[in-house]
Design a protein around this motif. Structure first.
Motif, PDB file in Angstrom:
ATOM      1  N   HIS A  44       0.835  -1.116  -0.090  1.00  0.00           N
ATOM      2  CA  HIS A  44      -0.137  -0.018   0.140  1.00  0.00           C
ATOM      3  C   HIS A  44       0.871   1.285   0.101  1.00  0.00           C
ATOM      4  O   HIS A  44       0.577   2.495  -0.367  1.00  0.00           O
ATOM      5  CB  HIS A  44      -1.005   0.056   1.044  1.00  0.00           C
ATOM      6  CG  HIS A  44      -1.776  -1.130   1.150  1.00  0.00           C
ATOM      7  ND1 HIS A  44      -2.666  -1.495   0.136  1.00  0.00           N
ATOM      8  CD2 HIS A  44      -1.766  -2.390   2.205  1.00  0.00           C
ATOM      9  CE1 HIS A  44      -3.113  -2.633   0.625  1.00  0.00           C
ATOM     10  NE2 HIS A  44      -2.743  -3.063   1.491  1.00  0.00           N
ATOM     11  N   THR A  45       2.187   1.167   0.511  1.00  0.00           N
ATOM     12  CA  THR A  45       2.848   2.263   0.398  1.00  0.00           C
ATOM     13  C   THR A  45       3.657   2.690  -0.854  1.00  0.00           C
ATOM     14  O   THR A  45       4.232   3.379  -1.205  1.00  0.00           O
ATOM     15  CB  THR A  45       4.167   2.106   1.499  1.00  0.00           C
ATOM     16  OG1 THR A  45       4.903   0.979   1.083  1.00  0.00           O
ATOM     17  CG2 THR A  45       3.637   1.876   2.672  1.00  0.00           C
ATOM     18  N   ARG A  46       3.409   1.467  -1.953  1.00  0.00           N
ATOM     19  CA  ARG A  46       3.968   1.640  -3.232  1.00  0.00           C
ATOM     20  C   ARG A  46       5.473   2.001  -3.032  1.00  0.00           C
ATOM     21  O   ARG A  46       6.073   2.778  -4.012  1.00  0.00           O
ATOM     22  CB  ARG A  46       3.180   2.481  -4.079  1.00  0.00           C
ATOM     23  CG  ARG A  46       1.822   2.365  -4.202  1.00  0.00           C
ATOM     24  CD  ARG A  46       0.894   3.612  -4.900  1.00  0.00           C
ATOM     25  NE  ARG A  46       1.385   3.466  -6.265  1.00  0.00           N
ATOM     26  CZ  ARG A  46       0.833   2.806  -7.207  1.00  0.00           C
ATOM     27  NH1 ARG A  46      -0.208   1.826  -6.852  1.00  0.00           N
ATOM     28  NH2 ARG A  46       0.912   2.754  -8.405  1.00  0.00           N
ATOM     29  N   SER A  47       6.229   1.425  -2.228  1.00  0.00           N
ATOM     30  CA  SER A  47       7.760   1.462  -2.307  1.00  0.00           C
ATOM     31  C   SER A  47       8.072   0.412  -2.978  1.00  0.00           C
ATOM     32  O   SER A  47       9.472   0.726  -3.352  1.00  0.00           O
ATOM     33  CB  SER A  47       8.249   1.492  -0.682  1.00  0.00           C
ATOM     34  OG  SER A  47       7.917   0.125  -0.250  1.00  0.00           O
ATOM     35  N   MET A  48       7.503  -0.581  -3.451  1.00  0.00           N
ATOM     36  CA  MET A  48       8.129  -1.684  -4.313  1.00  0.00           C
ATOM     37  C   MET A  48       7.729  -1.391  -5.973  1.00  0.00           C
ATOM     38  O   MET A  48       6.504  -1.133  -5.955  1.00  0.00           O
ATOM     39  CB  MET A  48       7.263  -3.023  -3.807  1.00  0.00           C
ATOM     40  CG  MET A  48       7.988  -4.343  -4.380  1.00  0.00           C
ATOM     41  SD  MET A  48       7.297  -5.599  -3.961  1.00  0.00           S
ATOM     42  CE  MET A  48       7.131  -5.589  -2.257  1.00  0.00           C
ATOM     43  N   SER A  49       8.542  -1.744  -6.736  1.00  0.00           N
ATOM     44  CA  SER A  49       8.034  -1.562  -8.043  1.00  0.00           C
ATOM     45  C   SER A  49       7.317  -2.697  -8.442  1.00  0.00           C
ATOM     46  O   SER A  49       7.108  -3.578  -7.840  1.00  0.00           O
ATOM     47  CB  SER A  49       9.401  -1.758  -8.847  1.00  0.00           C
ATOM     48  OG  SER A  49      10.420  -0.546  -8.474  1.00  0.00           O
ATOM     49  N   LYS A  50       6.727  -2.581  -9.453  1.00  0.00           N
ATOM     50  CA  LYS A  50       5.865  -3.515 -10.158  1.00  0.00           C
ATOM     51  C   LYS A  50       6.439  -5.077 -10.266  1.00  0.00           C
ATOM     52  O   LYS A  50       6.053  -6.203  -9.965  1.00  0.00           O
ATOM     53  CB  LYS A  50       5.045  -3.178 -11.347  1.00  0.00           C
ATOM     54  CG  LYS A  50       3.991  -2.060 -11.419  1.00  0.00           C
ATOM     55  CD  LYS A  50       3.376  -1.626 -12.662  1.00  0.00           C
ATOM     56  CE  LYS A  50       2.374  -0.765 -12.427  1.00  0.00           C
ATOM     57  NZ  LYS A  50       1.552  -0.459 -13.565  1.00  0.00           N
ATOM     58  N   THR A  51       7.819  -4.901 -11.031  1.00  0.00           N
ATOM     59  CA  THR A  51       8.667  -5.905 -11.179  1.00  0.00           C
ATOM     60  C   THR A  51       9.955  -5.743 -10.445  1.00  0.00           C
ATOM     61  O   THR A  51      10.750  -4.828 -11.012  1.00  0.00           O
ATOM     62  CB  THR A  51       8.609  -6.303 -12.644  1.00  0.00           C
ATOM     63  OG1 THR A  51       7.592  -6.513 -13.476  1.00  0.00           O
ATOM     64  CG2 THR A  51       9.764  -7.519 -13.034  1.00  0.00           C
ATOM     65  N   HIS A  52       9.948  -6.129  -9.196  1.00  0.00           N
ATOM     66  CA  HIS A  52      11.169  -5.751  -8.526  1.00  0.00           C
ATOM     67  C   HIS A  52      12.185  -6.360  -8.439  1.00  0.00           C
ATOM     68  O   HIS A  52      13.559  -5.928  -8.635  1.00  0.00           O
ATOM     69  CB  HIS A  52      10.417  -5.448  -6.941  1.00  0.00           C
ATOM     70  CG  HIS A  52      11.049  -4.747  -5.963  1.00  0.00           C
ATOM     71  ND1 HIS A  52      10.842  -3.381  -5.592  1.00  0.00           N
ATOM     72  CD2 HIS A  52      12.124  -4.636  -5.384  1.00  0.00           C
ATOM     73  CE1 HIS A  52      11.775  -2.710  -4.973  1.00  0.00           C
ATOM     74  NE2 HIS A  52      12.604  -3.503  -4.652  1.00  0.00           N
TER      75      HIS A  52
END
Length: 199
Positions: free
Chosen positions: A127-135
Motif C-alpha cells: 500500500h505504500t507503493r515502495s515496491m516496483s511492479k517488477t521488483h
C-alpha cells in the motif's frame, strides 16, 4: 572529622526550600530518564532476531541438581539441530509468505522480461507503493538463495543476521543466507527454509 559545633537537625525539622529558591525549569518539563544506547531500524523494518530471548531458567530448590562431571572428563556435546532442508521461503511480518522452489519474480504487479519467461510470478500487496511492479528475481541454486534487483525504483537490500544491510547493484545476483532479511523497497521478508515434509 566532624565539627563539634555543628548539630544535624532530625529529619522533617527543617522545612523544604520555598518554590522561588528552586532551580528554574520550563513549565511542564520533566527530567528524562537516561536512555540506553540501542539500534533503531528504519520505520517498518524488522531486524533479524527481533524476538526476545527467554531469561535463563533457575533451578528450583526442590529439583535435583544435574550430575557433576568427573574431573578431567570432557563434557558430551549437545546434539546438533539438523539443518532445515525444505524449500526456501520468504515471510513478512504482515503474513505474506511464498516459497522459492526454482525462480520467482516478485513485485506489486510483476511482468517478467522476455528472458525470464516461465518463472513463478508473486504479486505482493504494498500500500505504500515502495515496491516496483517488477521488483526482484529470487532463485534457488545449489542450496543457496540468490536475489537480483530487476532495476527497481527503491532497490533491494539484503540484511544478514548480525551484519549491516547491503544495497544490491541492479542486475547482479547476491546470496541471501538463512535468517537474513530481504528488503524489497520498504517491505521486509525473513528468509527461512520450509520443513522438508511440506515439499
Amino acid at each position: 572529622m566532624s565539627d563539634p559545633d555543628f548539630i544535624v537537625p532530625p529529619p522533617g525539622l527543617v522545612p523544604d526550600a520555598p518554590e522561588s529558591d528552586r532551580p528554574d525549569r520550563p513549565e511542564g518539563t520533566v527530567r528524562a530518564e537516561r536512555a540506553l544506547p540501542g539500534f533503531r531500524p528504519a520505520p517498518g523494518i524488522r531486524p533479524p532476531s527481533a524476538l526476545p530471548i527467554a531469561p535463563p531458567s533457575t533451578p528450583r530448590t526442590d529439583e535435583a541438581a544435574p550430575p557433576v562431571a568427573a574431573a578431567g572428563a570432557t563434557p558430551s556435546p549437545a546434539p546438533a539441530r539438523p539443518a532445515p532442508t525444505g524449500p526456501w521461503r520468504l515471510r513478512s511480518a504482515d503474513g505474506i509468505e511464498f516459497p522459492v522452489h526454482d525462480r520467482v519474480v516478485a513485485g506489486r504487479d510483476p511482468s517478467p522480461p522476455a528472458w525470464l519467461q516461465g518463472v513463478v510470478v508473486v504479486a505482493v500487496p504494498d500500500h505504500t507503493r515502495s515496491m516496483s511492479k517488477t521488483h526482484a528475481l529470487l532463485e534457488s541454486r545449489e542450496g543457496r538463495l540468490l536475489v537480483t534487483d530487476l532495476d527497481s525504483t527503491n532497490g533491494v537490500r539484503v540484511w544478514p543476521e548480525g551484519e549491516a544491510p547491503v544495497d544490491l547493484e541492479p542486475g547482479v545476483p547476491a546470496e541471501a543466507p538463512l535468517d537474513a532479511v530481504i528488503l524489497l523497497g520498504d517491505v521486509a521478508f525473513l528468509v527461512e527454509r520450509a520443513p522438508a515434509q511440506s515439499v
